[in-house]
Design a protein around this motif. Structure first.
Motif, PDB file in Angstrom:
ATOM      1  N   LYS A  48       0.733  -1.221   0.074  1.00 15.04           N
ATOM      2  CA  LYS A  48       0.062  -0.034   0.070  1.00 15.04           C
ATOM      3  C   LYS A  48       0.861   1.262   0.078  1.00 15.04           C
ATOM      4  CE  LYS A  48      -3.873  -2.158   2.142  1.00 15.04           C
ATOM      5  NZ  LYS A  48      -4.957  -2.003   3.595  1.00 15.04           N
ATOM      6  N   THR A  49       1.808   1.212   0.783  1.00 16.59           N
ATOM      7  CA  THR A  49       2.876   2.491   0.755  1.00 16.59           C
ATOM      8  C   THR A  49       3.390   2.666  -0.605  1.00 16.59           C
ATOM      9  OG1 THR A  49       3.192   2.248   3.220  1.00 16.59           O
ATOM     10  CG2 THR A  49       4.907   3.270   1.955  1.00 16.59           C
ATOM     11  N   ILE A  50       4.047   1.510  -1.253  1.00 16.96           N
ATOM     12  CA  ILE A  50       4.416   1.702  -2.460  1.00 16.96           C
ATOM     13  C   ILE A  50       3.528   2.358  -3.408  1.00 16.96           C
ATOM     14  CG2 ILE A  50       5.344   0.361  -4.406  1.00 16.96           C
ATOM     15  CD1 ILE A  50       6.617  -1.547  -2.267  1.00 16.96           C
ATOM     16  N   ASP A  51       2.224   1.669  -3.562  1.00 16.22           N
ATOM     17  CA  ASP A  51       1.224   2.350  -4.246  1.00 16.22           C
ATOM     18  C   ASP A  51       0.935   3.719  -4.138  1.00 16.22           C
ATOM     19  OD1 ASP A  51       0.894  -0.176  -5.387  1.00 16.22           O
ATOM     20  OD2 ASP A  51      -0.824  -0.740  -4.480  1.00 16.22           O
ATOM     21  N   ARG A  52       0.978   4.254  -3.085  1.00 13.73           N
ATOM     22  CA  ARG A  52       0.690   5.539  -2.511  1.00 13.73           C
ATOM     23  C   ARG A  52       1.733   6.487  -3.068  1.00 13.73           C
ATOM     24  NH1 ARG A  52      -1.529   3.555   2.388  1.00 13.73           N
ATOM     25  NH2 ARG A  52       0.325   4.086   3.567  1.00 13.73           N
TER      26      ARG A  52
END
Length: 257
Positions: A100-104
């Motif tokens: 999720k952090t990478i996607d954000r």
């Protein structure tokens, strides 16, 4: 009882026949019996033990330790599986947070959405690992280390995204520059490394939020003996962990002389 030959079990488990032979040779996984045809045969107990071996390997446990664990008196397959499931489930949750952090972050870089700077690190470093590392520092270097940890944490929190990116780029350049010295056979005590060492010391000072005096820099070399640091530096270049700490101590000694 259904049994499997070496070839059948290797195919079933997705490992090599050589691995099964090796496990047999070191006593880690013996076949249930050897037939008149001299083939090794494995039954349900061996299949379950192989599963444990492979799970422990995925958890980065050495083969010698795996044998001791599985052969320990009172070893409970069911209880062990339940604990392994809990551990892996927690890791899965952390990996999901990292995704999720990478996607954000991708969305932020594309300009599609806003993202707080602090959220860049969500799930990247486990709280348990960070706490373990900080506890190790305090245990080895005393309560004064708690103050230094807090200084460093505050200094990092005050940096912008661009400043953090620039700092990481500078660190990579310095480490690669020093590693190149190792590759070229330059002794770690050589004064020709001083420029890179000075850049490294300046980087450390910025991350600490205060000046890194030569004595403190030499002390940092001691901290770099931690297994996590050694693993990181060895990944840059084999032998680099000892090379870097020797270069740091040599530079600091010259300043005192």
């Amino acid at each position: 009882m259904k049994t499997y030959t070496v070839n059948q079990l290797a195919q079933l488990a997705g490992i090599s026949v050589r691995a099964l032979h090796h496990y047999d040779e070191i006593g880690l996984l013996k076949p249930a019996f050897t037939g008149d045809n001299r083939y090794r045969y494995y039954g349900e107990e061996e299949l379950l033990r192989l599963q444990q071996i492979l799970i422990h390997r995925e958890l980065d446990i050495p083969l010698a330790e795996i044998g001791a664990i599985l052969d320990a008196p009172g070893f409970d397959k069911l209880a062990t599986l339940q604990k392994q499931r809990e551990r892996l489930e927690e890791q899965a949750k952390r990996y999901a947070r990292m995704v999720k952090t990478i996607d954000r972050t991708i969305a932020r870089l594309k300009g599609d959405r806003a993202m707080k700077d602090a959220d860049l690190y969500s799930g990247v470093v486990s709280p348990e690992k960070q706490a373990e590392y900080e506890a190790w520092l305090v245990e080895h270097y005393g309560s004064d280390m708690e103050v230094q940890i807090e200084h460093s944490r505050k200094a990092m929190s005050e940096m912008s995204q661009d400043e953090i990116a620039a700092a990481m780029a500078e660190l990579e350049a310095v480490e690669q520059g020093l590693a190149e010295g190792l590759r070229r056979g330059i002794p770690p005590q050589a004064t020709s490394l001083d420029l890179m060492i000075e850049r490294h010391r300046a980087w450390v000072g910025r991350s600490w939020g205060r000046d890194c005096a030569p004595e403190a820099y030499a002390g940092l070399a001691d901290i770099y003996e931690h297994p996590d640091f050694r693993a990181r530096y060895e990944a840059i270049e084999p032998g680099f962990a000892d090379y870097l700490t020797s270069a740091m101590r040599s530079w600091a000694k010259r300043q005192a002389d």
